[in-house]
Design a protein around this motif. Structure first.
Motif, PDB file in Angstrom:
ATOM      1  N   VAL A 160     -16.224  -6.924  -1.278  1.00 33.65           N
ATOM      2  CA  VAL A 160     -14.912  -6.294  -1.378  1.00 33.65           C
ATOM      3  C   VAL A 160     -14.869  -5.247  -2.465  1.00 33.65           C
ATOM      4  O   VAL A 160     -13.862  -4.569  -2.636  1.00 33.65           O
ATOM      5  N   VAL A 161     -15.922  -5.114  -3.248  1.00 31.85           N
ATOM      6  CA  VAL A 161     -15.955  -4.081  -4.273  1.00 31.85           C
ATOM      7  C   VAL A 161     -16.451  -2.764  -3.721  1.00 31.85           C
ATOM      8  O   VAL A 161     -16.754  -1.851  -4.460  1.00 31.85           O
ATOM      9  N   SER A 162     -16.599  -2.625  -2.402  1.00 29.42           N
ATOM     10  CA  SER A 162     -17.059  -1.376  -1.819  1.00 29.42           C
ATOM     11  C   SER A 162     -15.990  -0.314  -1.986  1.00 29.42           C
ATOM     12  O   SER A 162     -14.852  -0.571  -2.345  1.00 29.42           O
ATOM     13  N   SER A 163     -16.373   0.902  -1.687  1.00 31.86           N
ATOM     14  CA  SER A 163     -15.463   2.026  -1.903  1.00 31.86           C
ATOM     15  C   SER A 163     -14.364   2.096  -0.856  1.00 31.86           C
ATOM     16  O   SER A 163     -13.439   2.869  -1.011  1.00 31.86           O
ATOM     17  N   ASN A 164     -14.476   1.335   0.227  1.00 30.27           N
ATOM     18  CA  ASN A 164     -13.445   1.379   1.256  1.00 30.27           C
ATOM     19  C   ASN A 164     -12.155   0.781   0.725  1.00 30.27           C
ATOM     20  O   ASN A 164     -12.159  -0.167  -0.046  1.00 30.27           O
ATOM     21  N   ARG A 165     -11.053   1.319   1.141  1.00 32.57           N
ATOM     22  CA  ARG A 165      -9.743   0.823   0.712  1.00 32.57           C
ATOM     23  C   ARG A 165      -9.429  -0.449   1.479  1.00 32.57           C
ATOM     24  O   ARG A 165      -9.347  -0.446   2.711  1.00 32.57           O
ATOM     25  N   LEU A 166      -9.264  -1.575   0.746  1.00 31.68           N
ATOM     26  CA  LEU A 166      -9.011  -2.849   1.389  1.00 31.68           C
ATOM     27  C   LEU A 166      -7.573  -2.952   1.879  1.00 31.68           C
ATOM     28  O   LEU A 166      -7.313  -3.438   2.973  1.00 31.68           O
ATOM     29  N   ILE A 167      -6.623  -2.520   1.065  1.00 34.61           N
ATOM     30  CA  ILE A 167      -5.210  -2.582   1.427  1.00 34.61           C
ATOM     31  C   ILE A 167      -4.713  -1.158   1.632  1.00 34.61           C
ATOM     32  O   ILE A 167      -4.798  -0.338   0.712  1.00 34.61           O
ATOM     33  N   PRO A 168      -4.216  -0.821   2.798  1.00 35.20           N
ATOM     34  CA  PRO A 168      -3.764   0.557   3.024  1.00 35.20           C
ATOM     35  C   PRO A 168      -2.490   0.852   2.239  1.00 35.20           C
ATOM     36  O   PRO A 168      -1.800  -0.035   1.747  1.00 35.20           O
ATOM     37  N   LYS A 169      -2.197   2.107   2.133  1.00 31.55           N
ATOM     38  CA  LYS A 169      -0.998   2.556   1.454  1.00 31.55           C
ATOM     39  C   LYS A 169       0.210   2.246   2.329  1.00 31.55           C
ATOM     40  O   LYS A 169       0.279   2.682   3.482  1.00 31.55           O
ATOM     41  N   LEU A 170       1.152   1.456   1.778  1.00 34.81           N
ATOM     42  CA  LEU A 170       2.295   0.998   2.547  1.00 34.81           C
ATOM     43  C   LEU A 170       3.527   1.815   2.176  1.00 34.81           C
ATOM     44  O   LEU A 170       3.758   2.107   0.997  1.00 34.81           O
ATOM     45  N   TYR A 171       4.315   2.147   3.178  1.00 33.80           N
ATOM     46  CA  TYR A 171       5.555   2.898   2.981  1.00 33.80           C
ATOM     47  C   TYR A 171       6.723   1.969   3.278  1.00 33.80           C
ATOM     48  O   TYR A 171       6.759   1.310   4.334  1.00 33.80           O
ATOM     49  N   ILE A 172       7.659   1.895   2.348  1.00 33.99           N
ATOM     50  CA  ILE A 172       8.786   0.979   2.465  1.00 33.99           C
ATOM     51  C   ILE A 172      10.071   1.782   2.603  1.00 33.99           C
ATOM     52  O   ILE A 172      10.047   2.981   2.843  1.00 33.99           O
ATOM     53  N   SER A 173      11.188   1.086   2.398  1.00 30.11           N
ATOM     54  CA  SER A 173      12.496   1.696   2.632  1.00 30.11           C
ATOM     55  C   SER A 173      12.731   2.874   1.691  1.00 30.11           C
ATOM     56  O   SER A 173      12.345   2.824   0.516  1.00 30.11           O
ATOM     57  N   PRO A 174      13.373   3.930   2.154  1.00 29.64           N
ATOM     58  CA  PRO A 174      13.657   5.085   1.279  1.00 29.64           C
ATOM     59  C   PRO A 174      14.568   4.761   0.110  1.00 29.64           C
ATOM     60  O   PRO A 174      14.644   5.538  -0.843  1.00 29.64           O
ATOM     61  N   MET A 175      15.237   3.591   0.116  1.00 32.64           N
ATOM     62  CA  MET A 175      16.135   3.249  -0.986  1.00 32.64           C
ATOM     63  C   MET A 175      15.353   3.017  -2.290  1.00 32.64           C
ATOM     64  O   MET A 175      15.913   3.126  -3.386  1.00 32.64           O
ATOM     65  N   PHE A 176      14.060   2.702  -2.190  1.00 33.22           N
ATOM     66  CA  PHE A 176      13.255   2.513  -3.397  1.00 33.22           C
ATOM     67  C   PHE A 176      12.950   3.843  -4.091  1.00 33.22           C
ATOM     68  O   PHE A 176      12.492   3.840  -5.235  1.00 33.22           O
ATOM     69  N   ASP A 177      13.172   4.941  -3.395  1.00 28.31           N
ATOM     70  CA  ASP A 177      12.869   6.246  -3.981  1.00 28.31           C
ATOM     71  C   ASP A 177      13.709   6.508  -5.219  1.00 28.31           C
ATOM     72  O   ASP A 177      13.259   7.113  -6.186  1.00 28.31           O
ATOM     73  N   ARG A 178      14.938   6.025  -5.233  1.00 28.16           N
ATOM     74  CA  ARG A 178      15.829   6.256  -6.368  1.00 28.16           C
ATOM     75  C   ARG A 178      15.409   5.465  -7.583  1.00 28.16           C
ATOM     76  O   ARG A 178      15.600   5.894  -8.717  1.00 28.16           O
ATOM     77  N   ILE A 179      14.823   4.290  -7.363  1.00 32.04           N
ATOM     78  CA  ILE A 179      14.475   3.416  -8.489  1.00 32.04           C
ATOM     79  C   ILE A 179      13.063   3.710  -8.999  1.00 32.04           C
ATOM     80  O   ILE A 179      12.829   3.840 -10.198  1.00 32.04           O
TER      81      ILE A 179
END
Length: 890
Positions: free
Chosen positions: A143-162
């Motif tokens: 799991v220490v390889s260069s591949n990204r284990l967890i992809p980039k997740l996009y959540i609700s736009p309401m978190f943008d303010r915080i």
């Protein structure tokens, strides 16, 4: 023949008609096929009986290849490679036409799909292909390889303010391993009860080494570094960082490993903190608050004339444990006599060869042997009487000193790695006490040092709690050669799996009641320095007297050693700096005897200097023995002895000078970045210009040589991590900065630190800290054109650089407080709580009838009535702890 003809007709009909006719003919084929008769059995009545087990008949899919979920069983074969799937947009541009062909033949009827259905299928297929590619990329990899284990997740736009963004990005790096198994042993020894012949247990081992970097939006960041094999807490770091925008009130919030740097010479900040720190901005006012626990300590190094000077103070119960060992009881018994007439060493011993083996804990694959180390090997007075040979207890250590080696050397079972434990148990020996059987690694001579005349070894690294230390050596004494254990000449012809017999110096769990406890030296103290110089080295022994409240260098009560310096009483001062008589009142710097300059360790010339040796010097004065002798230091573990604050009154104080040239060594671990400050006189040097700090090496390099040759001393202050945090400390504080303009800044600081006591009744001198400090500062920096013009007015001088006027003023005050404990809320400290007192040592008690001794009252409690109650003795001749009560008289 009928079956073959029917299949041929199927091939011809597939080209002439649609596939539905072929499907109808397939049914006819299956219907007309009949199973042949059993040709093995003669009797036709015994017909073939089909199996009662369920059978699986695969069925072809129906409809579009995208509308029906394919069978996911790995036992079924997939589509053949010559089957072509074609997806084309029809002429109406509203639907997709799907065909499956083998060559020019339609394998299945054509189907259609709308644009919306095809778009949804493409999206599902893209997600499926991504996870399959990710899974295939990690097959057989770490799991220490260069591949990204967890992809980039996009959540609700309401978190943008915080958090300044609506995404979560977590990047783990490291490894997690879990090993589990079981180990069961069966020992068919008739002398062992049946319930104990079979033993077993499960074996689990888990290792976690994780480095986690996470981000929530643009404001929140997480840095997490954890290793369960770390030796100290400061090696694991965790930090949660929230950074606001420039126009927001909350500028920054940090949790975990934080720091509080202060550009103030009167109030020092801290770097090794664990807690919460906030930075707020209210217009021109900036507020920084912190609530944390302190994990570091401040230290100071002084360099005089290019040499590093440092003071030290060591309490007598802080000896260097698990590192120095006598080779046998014979050498331990001759230690005091050999060093009686320093600087001469009169031992008559020369160790010629020595081999050390230690439990292999670093996964080394070289110089490994199966070792069995014995407690009684080579001892003329063995612990087990069954191995006695009638020799005097002071006879030299040798394999023939008792009968143990003769029994194991002639027995083949003692060589067999799988049978040696059973054989030794039959001799009445217990594993972990009388012997240790481990896979050991032979130490390189660079990993230890030994004294050939006094018979002890010093390891470069301290032994771990579960490590076993075994030794074999050869020496000459009074012209005769003796050997203990087996050297390489004795086992070089043996199989690599056969056992080597050695002398046991340290067992897995050393016990106070066995002789191996006495082999560990308790008279060695580390100065935490290397490459010491004899010049300007000073060492004194002091006693912190509770009656007078001052440090004394000699015993003042009437006794044979009255008013004699303690450094001379303990045989550490016999000559002057030229090694000639008489003594000069300072420590005798005898390299290899009383001090090791390379490692910075002090060796007392007595086995138990503050125990029986000091008692002999007092010549039977019971009241002085009770007060000064610290025999528990050698009869208890170091941790237990350190709890006895009544007897731990002796200190080793002094200073040393180590060669440094243009480099300064900083003693300690994990030097905090940004905490190093160098002063020359009252001027603070500039990092990067005047000096450079190597935090990983713990060194400072002076870049400006003028400061080395200067008459002013170089003073270095820094912060280092604490190895053991026995008394937790808490820091609360705030820093205020009000910026009147770009050139003027007003500041205020308030800090409070509270130290929690580890015992309820605190002795004088060990009171925990509870202090508060506050201060104000003013900093002004202004460009002055007037000074520039005045400088230009000087003949032959013309400058174009602007002049700068800098002013700095500081004020600080310390307010000491009282620390409240559970036992006493008033913060009182105890001169003596009378709970750790003992009547007398064993030999002193024999000269006084039990219960006849009356205590000599110190000055602070004269005029008080004394009553004593003594309980039954725990062992012959040694009275147990007494209960005493003091009441005031009228």
């Amino acid at each position: 023949m009928a079956t073959v003809a029917t299949i041929s007709m199927l091939g011809w009909w597939s080209q002439a008609e649609e596939l539905r006719s072929a499907s109808r003919f397939k049914f006819t084929i299956l219907k007309n096929l009949q199973l042949p008769q059993d040709t093995v059995r003669k009797d036709s009545s015994e017909a073939y009986i089909p199996s009662r087990r369920p059978t699986f008949v695969p069925s072809d899919r129906r409809g579009s290849p995208f509308s029906t979920r394919p069978n996911s069983s790995p036992l079924l074969l997939g589509q053949p490679s010559n089957l072509q799937l074609n997806v084309e947009l029809d002429d109406s541009l509203q639907e997709y036409r799907i065909t499956e062909t083998i060559g020019d033949i339609n394998y299945r009827p054509p189907s259609t799909m709308s644009l919306r259905e095809y778009s949804e299928w493409q999206q599902r297929q893209a997600i499926r292909d991504y996870w399959r590619a990710k899974s295939a990329g990690l097959d057989g990899e770490s799991v220490v390889s260069s591949n990204r284990l967890i992809p980039k997740l996009y959540i609700s736009p309401m978190f943008d303010r915080i958090f300044g963004g609506n995404y979560v990005d977590i990047q783990p790096n490291g490894n997690v391993s879990l090993k589990f198994g079981a180990r069961f042993n069966r020992n068919q020894n008739p002398s062992i009860p049946l319930s104990q012949q079979r033993t077993g247990d499960f074996d689990f081992e888990q290792n976690i080494s994780l480095n986690l970097v996470g981000q929530i939006g643009e404001k929140m960041r997480l840095n997490f570094n954890w290793d369960n094999n770390a030796n100290f807490d400061f090696e694991n770091n965790m930090k949660l960082d929230y950074t606001g925008y420039e126009e927001e009130i909350v500028r920054k919030v940090e949790a975990g490993n934080v720091s509080l740097p202060l550009n103030n010479s009167l109030i020092m900040g801290a770097q090794n903190l664990f807690g919460i720190k906030t930075q707020l901005q209210f217009g021109r006012l900036g507020v920084t608050t912190i609530a944390s626990s302190v994990r570091g300590t401040n230290d100071e190094v002084v360099v005089q004339n290019g040499a590093q000077n440092k003071r030290f103070s060591i309490r007598v119960d802080e000896y260097d444990n698990n590192r120095h060992f006598y080779l046998s009881q014979f050498f331990r018994g001759r230690y005091n006599e050999s060093l009686k007439n320093l600087p001469l060493v009169n031992s008559g011993i020369v160790i010629r060869r020595l081999e050390l083996y230690v439990t292999n804990n670093n996964r080394s694959t070289e110089n490994l042997r199966n070792m069995v180390a014995y407690m009684d090997l080579g001892e003329a007075d063995p612990f087990r009487d069954q191995f006695g040979s009638g020799r005097p207890a002071t006879a030299p250590a040798d394999n023939a000193a008792n009968t143990l080696y003769g029994q194991i050397a002639r027995n083949s079972s003692a060589r067999d790695n799988s049978q040696v434990d059973t054989y030794l148990n039959s001799l009445g020996l217990k594993k972990g006490i009388d012997f240790e059987h481990v896979r050991a690694r032979k130490l390189d001579p660079r990993e230890y040092k030994f004294n050939p005349q006094l018979g002890y070894i010093s390891l470069n690294t301290q032994l771990l709690p579960d490590q076993v230390l075994g030794v074999a050596f050869e020496y000459t004494y009074n012209g005769k050669t003796y050997q203990v254990g087996e050297l390489v000449d004795d086992y070089q012809n043996l199989n690599s799996e056969e056992v080597v017999h050695l002398k046991l110096l340290r067992a897995t769990s050393p016990s106070l009641e066995y002789p191996t406890w006495d082999l560990m030296m308790k008279n060695v103290y580390s100065l935490d320095a290397t490459q010491l110089n004899r010049e300007n080295f000073q060492l004194q022994l002091i006693y912190k007297d509770d009656e007078t409240g001052v440090d004394i260098t000699s015993i003042k009560e009437p006794s044979p050693i009255q008013n004699i310096p303690l450094v001379e009483v303990f045989n550490l001062d016999n000559v002057n700096t030229n090694n000639d008589k008489p003594s000069d009142g300072n420590f005798d710097f005898l390299s290899g005897i009383t001090i090791d300059p390379e490692t910075g360790r002090i060796f007392f010339p007595q086995v138990e200097p503050f125990g029986d040796y000091l008692a002999q010097k007092l010549e039977g004065r019971p009241e002085l023995i009770e007060k000064y002798v610290f025999q528990e230091l050698y009869e208890q573990t170091q941790t237990d002895a350190q709890q006895n604050n009544v007897k731990a009154k002796f200190y080793i104080n002094g200073r040393f000078q180590a060669s440094s040239a243009d480099e300064i060594m900083l003693p300690g671990f994990r030097i905090a970045e940004g905490s190093v400050a160098v002063y020359s006189g009252g001027t603070r040097l500039v990092e990067g210009t005047d000096y450079q700090v190597f935090y990983d090496l713990g060194r400072i390099k002076i870049l400006n040589p003028s400061y080395i040759s200067s008459a002013n001393d170089l003073r270095v202050t820094y912060e280092k991590a604490e190895l053991l945090n026995i008394q937790p400390r808490t820091m609360l504080g705030a820093r205020f900065d009000y910026r009147l303009s770009d050139d003027v800044n007003l500041g205020a600081t308030v800090l409070t630190i509270n130290e929690q006591a580890y015992i309820n009744r605190v002795s004088i001198g060990d009171e925990p800290t509870n202090n508060t400090i506050y201060g104000f500062d003013l900093n002004l920096q202004k460009e002055s054109r007037f000074l520039t013009k005045m400088t230009d007015a000087i003949p032959l001088i013309q400058t174009k650089e602007p002049s700068l006027v800098t002013f700095s003023g500081e004020f600080a005050q310390l307010i000491p407080g009282q620390t409240k404990s559970n036992a006493n809320e008033d913060g009182a400290s105890y001169i003596d709580d009378f709970e750790g007192r003992r009547r007398l040592t064993a030999w002193a008690a024999s000269t006084t009838p039990t219960g006849a001794w009356q205590p000599r009252l110190p000055r602070w409690c004269r005029g008080l009535a004394w009553s004593t109650r003594t309980t039954a003795p725990k062992s012959p001749g040694i009275p147990s702890t007494r209960s005493s009560t003091a009441t005031a008289t009228t």
